[in-house]
Design a protein around this motif. Sequence first.
Motif, PDB file in Angstrom:
ATOM      1  N   ASN A   1      33.805  46.850  30.998  1.00  0.00           N
ATOM      2  CA  ASN A   1      32.470  47.374  30.347  1.00  0.00           C
ATOM      3  C   ASN A   1      31.976  48.677  30.348  1.00  0.00           C
ATOM      4  N   ASN A   2      32.778  49.377  31.205  1.00  0.00           N
ATOM      5  CA  ASN A   2      32.266  50.708  31.427  1.00  0.00           C
ATOM      6  C   ASN A   2      33.278  51.838  31.496  1.00  0.00           C
ATOM      7  N   ARG A   3      33.252  52.731  30.645  1.00  0.00           N
ATOM      8  CA  ARG A   3      34.412  53.705  30.600  1.00  0.00           C
ATOM      9  C   ARG A   3      34.097  54.958  31.185  1.00  0.00           C
ATOM     10  N   GLU A   4      33.140  55.025  32.113  1.00  0.00           N
ATOM     11  CA  GLU A   4      32.371  56.703  32.529  1.00  0.00           C
ATOM     12  C   GLU A   4      32.792  56.676  34.098  1.00  0.00           C
ATOM     13  N   TRP A   5      32.484  55.499  34.851  1.00  0.00           N
ATOM     14  CA  TRP A   5      32.617  55.585  36.204  1.00  0.00           C
ATOM     15  C   TRP A   5      33.934  55.473  36.929  1.00  0.00           C
ATOM     16  N   THR A   6      34.366  56.167  38.049  1.00  0.00           N
ATOM     17  CA  THR A   6      35.296  55.993  38.670  1.00  0.00           C
ATOM     18  C   THR A   6      35.282  55.412  40.101  1.00  0.00           C
ATOM     19  N   LEU A   7      36.387  55.467  40.635  1.00  0.00           N
ATOM     20  CA  LEU A   7      36.545  54.867  42.057  1.00  0.00           C
ATOM     21  C   LEU A   7      37.447  55.844  42.893  1.00  0.00           C
ATOM     22  N   GLU A   8      36.919  56.053  43.805  1.00  0.00           N
ATOM     23  CA  GLU A   8      37.910  56.749  44.762  1.00  0.00           C
ATOM     24  C   GLU A   8      37.863  56.016  46.191  1.00  0.00           C
ATOM     25  N   ILE A   9      39.050  55.800  46.692  1.00  0.00           N
ATOM     26  CA  ILE A   9      39.254  55.514  48.229  1.00  0.00           C
ATOM     27  C   ILE A   9      40.012  56.233  49.046  1.00  0.00           C
TER      28      ILE A   9
END
Length: 389
Positions: free
Chosen positions: A244-252
Amino acid sequence: MRILFYADTVFDFGGVQRVLSVIATALSKKHEVVILSTDKAANKEVYGYDKTSISFRSIDYKSQQNLSYLWCKFLSLLYKKCLPHNRFTSRLYSYSFFLPKYKNELVRAIEQENADVVIAVHAFCALHLASIRNRLGTKKTVAWIHNCYDALFEKNHPYLPQLKSFFSFQMRVMDEMVVLSKSDLRLFQDNLHLNTTVIYNPLTLPPMGKGKYEYKKFLSVGRFSHGHKGFDVLINAFALFAANNREWTLEIVGEGEEEPLYRKLIKGHHLEDRVRIMPFTPMIQRHYAQASVYVLSSRWEGMPLVLLESMSHGLPVISSDLPVARELMAESGTCRFFKNEDVQQLAACMEQLTEESLWMEQSGKSLSRVRDFSVDAIMKEWERVFVAR
Protein backbone atom coordinates in the motif's frame (compact mmCIF):
# COMPACT_ATOMS: atom_id res chain seq x y z
CA MET A 1 45.45 0.54 38.61
CA ARG A 2 46.32 -2.15 36.06
CA ILE A 3 43.29 -3.63 34.26
CA LEU A 4 43.35 -6.71 32.04
CA PHE A 5 40.53 -7.65 29.66
CA TYR A 6 40.35 -11.31 28.64
CA ALA A 7 38.43 -11.79 25.36
CA ASP A 8 38.19 -14.24 22.50
CA THR A 9 38.54 -11.94 19.49
CA VAL A 10 39.16 -8.21 19.57
CA PHE A 11 39.80 -7.03 16.03
CA ASP A 12 36.77 -8.39 14.17
CA PHE A 13 33.83 -6.15 13.35
CA GLY A 14 31.06 -6.61 15.89
CA GLY A 15 29.13 -4.92 18.67
CA VAL A 16 31.01 -6.57 21.55
CA GLN A 17 34.38 -5.73 19.99
CA ARG A 18 33.33 -2.12 19.51
CA VAL A 19 32.04 -1.73 23.07
CA LEU A 20 35.24 -3.27 24.42
CA SER A 21 37.33 -0.80 22.42
CA VAL A 22 35.38 2.19 23.74
CA ILE A 23 35.48 1.08 27.38
CA ALA A 24 39.14 0.02 27.23
CA THR A 25 40.15 3.27 25.53
CA ALA A 26 38.32 5.38 28.09
CA LEU A 27 39.91 3.44 30.97
CA SER A 28 43.38 3.76 29.43
CA LYS A 29 43.27 7.52 30.00
CA LYS A 30 43.42 6.90 33.74
CA HIS A 31 44.69 3.32 34.17
CA GLU A 32 47.11 0.85 32.61
CA VAL A 33 45.08 -1.39 30.28
CA VAL A 34 46.04 -4.73 28.73
CA ILE A 35 43.87 -6.82 26.40
CA LEU A 36 44.55 -10.57 26.29
CA SER A 37 42.83 -12.31 23.38
CA THR A 38 42.94 -15.32 21.09
CA ASP A 39 43.73 -13.11 18.09
CA LYS A 40 47.03 -14.14 16.54
CA ALA A 41 47.92 -10.65 15.32
CA ALA A 42 47.13 -7.20 16.64
CA ASN A 43 45.63 -4.88 14.02
CA LYS A 44 45.79 -1.78 16.18
CA GLU A 45 44.27 0.47 13.54
CA VAL A 46 40.92 -1.26 14.05
CA TYR A 47 38.80 0.78 16.44
CA GLY A 48 41.60 3.33 16.81
CA TYR A 49 43.72 1.24 19.17
CA ASP A 50 46.87 2.63 17.51
CA LYS A 51 46.11 6.00 19.11
CA THR A 52 45.91 4.58 22.65
CA SER A 53 48.36 3.30 25.27
CA ILE A 54 46.62 -0.09 25.46
CA SER A 55 48.90 -3.15 25.37
CA PHE A 56 47.93 -6.37 23.61
CA ARG A 57 48.81 -9.97 24.40
CA SER A 58 47.66 -13.15 22.67
CA ILE A 59 47.00 -16.68 23.84
CA ASP A 60 46.75 -19.67 21.52
CA TYR A 61 44.61 -22.66 22.45
CA LYS A 62 45.78 -25.28 19.96
CA SER A 63 43.26 -28.05 19.48
CA GLN A 64 44.67 -31.50 20.26
CA GLN A 65 42.72 -34.73 19.65
CA ASN A 66 44.60 -36.64 22.36
CA LEU A 67 43.60 -38.84 25.30
CA SER A 68 43.02 -35.82 27.56
CA TYR A 69 40.69 -34.29 24.97
CA LEU A 70 38.67 -37.51 24.63
CA TRP A 71 38.42 -37.87 28.41
CA CYS A 72 37.08 -34.34 28.68
CA LYS A 73 34.50 -35.00 25.95
CA PHE A 74 33.35 -38.04 27.92
CA LEU A 75 33.01 -36.00 31.13
CA SER A 76 31.05 -33.37 29.23
CA LEU A 77 28.61 -35.92 27.86
CA LEU A 78 28.28 -37.53 31.29
CA TYR A 79 27.45 -34.21 32.94
CA LYS A 80 24.92 -33.10 30.34
CA LYS A 81 23.10 -36.40 29.93
CA CYS A 82 23.45 -38.45 33.12
CA LEU A 83 24.62 -36.66 36.25
CA PRO A 84 22.60 -34.41 38.56
CA HIS A 85 23.61 -30.76 38.29
CA ASN A 86 25.00 -29.70 41.66
CA ARG A 87 28.11 -28.03 43.04
CA PHE A 88 30.21 -31.20 42.98
CA THR A 89 29.30 -32.28 39.44
CA SER A 90 29.68 -28.73 38.18
CA ARG A 91 33.20 -28.68 39.55
CA LEU A 92 33.82 -31.98 37.77
CA TYR A 93 32.46 -30.58 34.51
CA SER A 94 34.73 -27.54 34.78
CA TYR A 95 37.67 -29.87 34.05
CA SER A 96 36.14 -30.84 30.72
CA PHE A 97 34.68 -27.47 29.77
CA PHE A 98 38.13 -25.88 29.73
CA LEU A 99 41.02 -28.31 29.35
CA PRO A 100 43.66 -28.37 32.13
CA LYS A 101 46.40 -27.52 29.62
CA TYR A 102 44.51 -24.40 28.56
CA LYS A 103 43.87 -23.44 32.18
CA ASN A 104 47.60 -23.52 32.87
CA GLU A 105 48.30 -21.33 29.85
CA LEU A 106 45.66 -18.81 30.89
CA VAL A 107 46.98 -18.68 34.47
CA ARG A 108 50.50 -17.96 33.19
CA ALA A 109 49.29 -15.31 30.75
CA ILE A 110 47.28 -13.46 33.39
CA GLU A 111 49.72 -13.76 36.27
CA GLN A 112 52.64 -12.35 34.32
CA GLU A 113 50.63 -9.14 33.72
CA ASN A 114 50.25 -8.52 37.47
CA ALA A 115 46.80 -6.97 36.98
CA ASP A 116 44.69 -5.55 39.80
CA VAL A 117 41.44 -6.27 37.95
CA VAL A 118 40.72 -8.93 35.32
CA ILE A 119 37.56 -8.55 33.24
CA ALA A 120 36.33 -11.53 31.22
CA VAL A 121 34.43 -10.41 28.13
CA HIS A 122 31.45 -12.64 27.29
CA ALA A 123 30.08 -15.77 28.96
CA PHE A 124 32.63 -18.31 27.69
CA CYS A 125 35.61 -16.23 28.78
CA ALA A 126 33.89 -15.63 32.12
CA LEU A 127 33.60 -19.39 32.62
CA HIS A 128 37.27 -19.79 31.70
CA LEU A 129 38.27 -17.17 34.24
CA ALA A 130 36.05 -18.64 36.96
CA SER A 131 37.70 -22.04 36.52
CA ILE A 132 41.10 -20.60 37.48
CA ARG A 133 40.02 -17.90 39.96
CA ASN A 134 41.52 -19.70 42.97
CA ARG A 135 44.93 -19.79 41.23
CA LEU A 136 45.16 -16.05 40.57
CA GLY A 137 46.66 -13.36 42.75
CA THR A 138 44.41 -10.76 41.13
CA LYS A 139 42.49 -8.60 43.60
CA LYS A 140 39.25 -8.59 41.60
CA THR A 141 37.75 -10.64 38.78
CA VAL A 142 34.74 -9.43 36.80
CA ALA A 143 32.43 -11.36 34.46
CA TRP A 144 31.09 -8.99 31.78
CA ILE A 145 28.11 -10.80 30.24
CA HIS A 146 27.07 -9.46 26.82
CA ASN A 147 24.32 -11.96 26.00
CA CYS A 148 20.90 -11.75 27.59
CA TYR A 149 19.72 -14.50 29.94
CA ASP A 150 17.32 -15.97 27.37
CA ALA A 151 20.00 -16.17 24.67
CA LEU A 152 22.32 -18.03 27.03
CA PHE A 153 19.82 -20.53 28.39
CA GLU A 154 16.27 -20.36 27.06
CA LYS A 155 16.08 -19.81 23.29
CA ASN A 156 15.69 -22.70 20.84
CA HIS A 157 19.44 -23.02 20.34
CA PRO A 158 20.98 -21.42 23.47
CA TYR A 159 24.64 -20.47 23.67
CA LEU A 160 25.04 -22.53 26.86
CA PRO A 161 22.77 -25.56 26.40
CA GLN A 162 22.13 -27.57 29.58
CA LEU A 163 24.66 -25.44 31.44
CA LYS A 164 22.44 -23.18 33.52
CA SER A 165 23.40 -24.80 36.83
CA PHE A 166 27.05 -25.01 35.82
CA PHE A 167 27.09 -21.29 34.98
CA SER A 168 25.43 -20.46 38.29
CA PHE A 169 27.96 -22.37 40.39
CA GLN A 170 30.94 -21.10 38.43
CA MET A 171 29.95 -17.43 38.57
CA ARG A 172 29.75 -17.52 42.35
CA VAL A 173 33.54 -17.57 42.56
CA MET A 174 33.79 -14.31 40.59
CA ASP A 175 33.99 -11.05 42.49
CA GLU A 176 31.55 -9.17 40.24
CA MET A 177 29.18 -9.99 37.40
CA VAL A 178 28.09 -7.19 35.08
CA VAL A 179 25.00 -7.51 32.88
CA LEU A 180 23.52 -5.08 30.37
CA SER A 181 19.97 -4.52 31.56
CA LYS A 182 17.78 -4.48 34.67
CA SER A 183 15.54 -7.15 33.18
CA ASP A 184 18.54 -9.49 32.91
CA LEU A 185 19.64 -8.60 36.42
CA ARG A 186 16.29 -9.85 37.73
CA LEU A 187 16.50 -13.08 35.71
CA PHE A 188 20.04 -13.89 36.86
CA GLN A 189 19.15 -13.10 40.47
CA ASP A 190 15.77 -14.86 40.57
CA ASN A 191 16.70 -17.98 38.59
CA LEU A 192 20.40 -18.47 39.34
CA HIS A 193 20.70 -16.55 42.64
CA LEU A 194 23.65 -14.53 41.33
CA ASN A 195 24.49 -11.05 42.56
CA THR A 196 24.81 -8.81 39.52
CA THR A 197 25.43 -5.21 38.59
CA VAL A 198 23.87 -3.40 35.64
CA ILE A 199 26.06 -1.22 33.45
CA TYR A 200 24.56 -0.13 30.16
CA ASN A 201 26.72 -0.04 27.07
CA PRO A 202 27.63 3.49 26.00
CA LEU A 203 27.12 5.10 22.64
CA THR A 204 30.21 3.84 20.84
CA LEU A 205 30.14 5.83 17.59
CA PRO A 206 30.06 9.60 17.15
CA PRO A 207 27.09 10.58 14.95
CA MET A 208 27.84 11.81 11.44
CA GLY A 209 24.86 13.89 10.47
CA LYS A 210 21.15 13.39 11.02
CA GLY A 211 18.55 11.26 9.30
CA LYS A 212 15.72 12.94 7.41
CA TYR A 213 12.08 12.15 6.81
CA GLU A 214 12.54 13.02 3.14
CA TYR A 215 14.76 9.97 2.57
CA LYS A 216 11.74 7.70 3.25
CA LYS A 217 14.01 4.80 4.09
CA PHE A 218 13.77 2.14 6.80
CA LEU A 219 17.12 0.87 8.07
CA SER A 220 18.25 -2.19 10.02
CA VAL A 221 21.80 -3.30 10.89
CA GLY A 222 23.25 -6.55 12.24
CA ARG A 223 24.90 -9.90 11.62
CA PHE A 224 22.99 -12.41 9.52
CA SER A 225 23.29 -15.14 12.15
CA HIS A 226 20.75 -17.92 12.45
CA GLY A 227 17.34 -16.72 13.63
CA HIS A 228 18.69 -13.85 15.72
CA LYS A 229 18.08 -10.45 14.16
CA GLY A 230 14.71 -11.30 12.63
CA PHE A 231 15.48 -9.84 9.22
CA ASP A 232 13.13 -12.46 7.75
CA VAL A 233 10.34 -10.94 9.87
CA LEU A 234 11.35 -7.46 8.72
CA ILE A 235 11.34 -8.34 5.01
CA ASN A 236 7.95 -10.02 5.27
CA ALA A 237 6.55 -7.03 7.17
CA PHE A 238 7.94 -4.60 4.61
CA ALA A 239 6.25 -6.64 1.87
CA LEU A 240 2.91 -6.08 3.63
CA PHE A 241 3.69 -2.39 4.08
CA ALA A 242 4.87 -1.99 0.48
CA ALA A 243 1.61 -3.34 -0.92
CA ASN A 244 0.00 0.00 0.00
CA ASN A 245 3.03 2.28 -0.16
CA ARG A 246 5.10 2.96 -3.27
CA GLU A 247 7.61 5.47 -1.86
CA TRP A 248 9.49 4.06 1.12
CA THR A 249 12.41 1.65 0.81
CA LEU A 250 14.25 -0.74 3.13
CA GLU A 251 18.00 -1.09 3.62
CA ILE A 252 19.58 -3.93 5.62
CA VAL A 253 23.29 -3.65 6.45
CA GLY A 254 25.12 -6.82 7.44
CA GLU A 255 26.74 -10.08 6.42
CA GLY A 256 26.44 -13.72 7.43
CA GLU A 257 25.09 -17.19 6.86
CA GLU A 258 21.42 -16.22 6.38
CA GLU A 259 21.97 -13.80 3.50
CA PRO A 260 20.76 -16.30 0.84
CA LEU A 261 17.52 -16.71 2.80
CA TYR A 262 16.93 -12.95 2.85
CA ARG A 263 17.66 -12.55 -0.83
CA LYS A 264 15.24 -15.38 -1.60
CA LEU A 265 12.53 -13.66 0.45
CA ILE A 266 13.14 -10.35 -1.31
CA LYS A 267 12.91 -12.01 -4.70
CA GLY A 268 9.79 -13.94 -3.69
CA HIS A 269 8.06 -10.69 -2.77
CA HIS A 270 9.28 -9.01 -6.00
CA LEU A 271 10.97 -6.27 -3.96
CA GLU A 272 14.41 -6.27 -5.60
CA ASP A 273 14.03 -2.58 -6.49
CA ARG A 274 12.93 -1.53 -2.98
CA VAL A 275 14.98 -3.65 -0.55
CA ARG A 276 18.77 -3.46 -0.54
CA ILE A 277 21.27 -5.59 1.36
CA MET A 278 24.54 -3.79 2.00
CA PRO A 279 27.81 -5.15 3.48
CA PHE A 280 29.23 -4.06 6.80
CA THR A 281 31.35 -0.90 6.79
CA PRO A 282 33.46 0.80 9.48
CA MET A 283 31.60 3.99 8.59
CA ILE A 284 28.16 2.68 9.52
CA GLN A 285 27.14 6.21 10.58
CA ARG A 286 26.67 7.10 6.91
CA HIS A 287 23.83 4.60 6.67
CA TYR A 288 22.13 6.04 9.77
CA ALA A 289 22.51 9.59 8.45
CA GLN A 290 20.89 8.62 5.13
CA ALA A 291 17.88 6.86 6.65
CA SER A 292 14.54 7.91 8.13
CA VAL A 293 13.45 5.18 10.58
CA TYR A 294 15.39 2.43 12.35
CA VAL A 295 13.81 -1.03 12.80
CA LEU A 296 15.04 -3.55 15.39
CA SER A 297 13.37 -6.84 14.45
CA SER A 298 15.50 -9.08 16.72
CA ARG A 299 14.08 -12.11 18.46
CA TRP A 300 16.36 -11.43 21.46
CA GLU A 301 19.10 -8.96 22.45
CA GLY A 302 21.54 -8.26 25.27
CA MET A 303 21.78 -4.52 24.79
CA PRO A 304 21.54 -3.53 21.11
CA LEU A 305 24.02 -0.77 20.33
CA VAL A 306 22.14 -0.06 17.12
CA LEU A 307 19.37 1.57 19.16
CA LEU A 308 21.77 4.12 20.62
CA GLU A 309 23.49 4.67 17.28
CA SER A 310 20.25 5.22 15.42
CA MET A 311 18.87 7.57 18.08
CA SER A 312 22.07 9.63 18.00
CA HIS A 313 21.29 10.29 14.33
CA GLY A 314 17.77 11.42 15.15
CA LEU A 315 16.02 8.33 13.82
CA PRO A 316 12.65 7.28 15.24
CA VAL A 317 12.79 3.63 16.29
CA ILE A 318 10.51 0.63 15.79
CA SER A 319 11.45 -2.38 17.92
CA SER A 320 10.43 -5.89 18.87
CA ASP A 321 8.88 -5.76 22.31
CA LEU A 322 12.03 -6.99 24.04
CA PRO A 323 12.59 -6.34 27.76
CA VAL A 324 15.83 -4.47 27.14
CA ALA A 325 14.33 -2.29 24.40
CA ARG A 326 11.34 -1.40 26.59
CA GLU A 327 13.69 -0.66 29.47
CA LEU A 328 15.81 1.69 27.38
CA MET A 329 13.09 3.52 25.50
CA ALA A 330 9.50 3.03 26.73
CA GLU A 331 9.52 5.62 29.52
CA SER A 332 10.91 8.34 27.26
CA GLY A 333 8.45 7.49 24.48
CA THR A 334 11.21 7.07 21.90
CA CYS A 335 9.96 3.86 20.28
CA ARG A 336 7.07 2.08 18.59
CA PHE A 337 6.89 -1.52 19.81
CA PHE A 338 5.50 -4.59 18.07
CA LYS A 339 4.99 -8.11 19.37
CA ASN A 340 8.07 -10.25 18.78
CA GLU A 341 7.88 -11.86 15.29
CA ASP A 342 4.44 -10.33 14.57
CA VAL A 343 4.70 -9.35 10.90
CA GLN A 344 1.37 -7.52 10.78
CA GLN A 345 2.08 -5.40 13.87
CA LEU A 346 5.48 -4.45 12.49
CA ALA A 347 3.95 -3.44 9.15
CA ALA A 348 1.42 -1.30 11.04
CA CYS A 349 4.20 0.46 12.98
CA MET A 350 6.02 1.16 9.73
CA GLU A 351 2.85 2.70 8.30
CA GLN A 352 2.40 4.92 11.38
CA LEU A 353 5.87 6.45 11.07
CA THR A 354 5.26 7.52 7.49
CA GLU A 355 3.21 10.33 9.04
CA GLU A 356 5.60 13.30 9.03
CA SER A 357 4.33 15.01 12.21
CA LEU A 358 4.75 11.80 14.22
CA TRP A 359 8.17 11.28 12.65
CA MET A 360 9.30 14.75 13.79
CA GLU A 361 8.08 14.14 17.35
CA GLN A 362 9.82 10.77 17.61
CA SER A 363 13.05 12.10 16.09
CA GLY A 364 13.32 14.79 18.78
CA LYS A 365 12.73 12.24 21.56
CA SER A 366 15.49 10.00 20.17
CA LEU A 367 18.06 12.80 20.26
CA SER A 368 17.07 13.67 23.82
CA ARG A 369 17.19 10.12 25.19
CA VAL A 370 20.57 9.13 23.75
CA ARG A 371 22.36 11.74 25.90
CA ASP A 372 21.94 9.41 28.89
CA PHE A 373 24.40 6.93 27.35
CA SER A 374 27.51 9.05 27.02
CA VAL A 375 30.88 7.37 27.61
CA ASP A 376 31.58 9.63 30.60
CA ALA A 377 28.35 8.59 32.33
CA ILE A 378 29.00 4.89 31.79
CA MET A 379 32.62 5.10 32.92
CA LYS A 380 31.52 6.33 36.34
CA GLU A 381 29.62 3.05 36.74
CA TRP A 382 32.71 0.99 35.85
CA GLU A 383 34.86 2.91 38.34
CA ARG A 384 32.36 2.02 41.07
CA VAL A 385 32.76 -1.67 40.20
CA PHE A 386 36.54 -1.47 40.56
CA VAL A 387 36.42 0.00 44.07
CA ALA A 388 33.41 -1.98 45.36
CA ARG A 389 34.17 -4.71 47.88
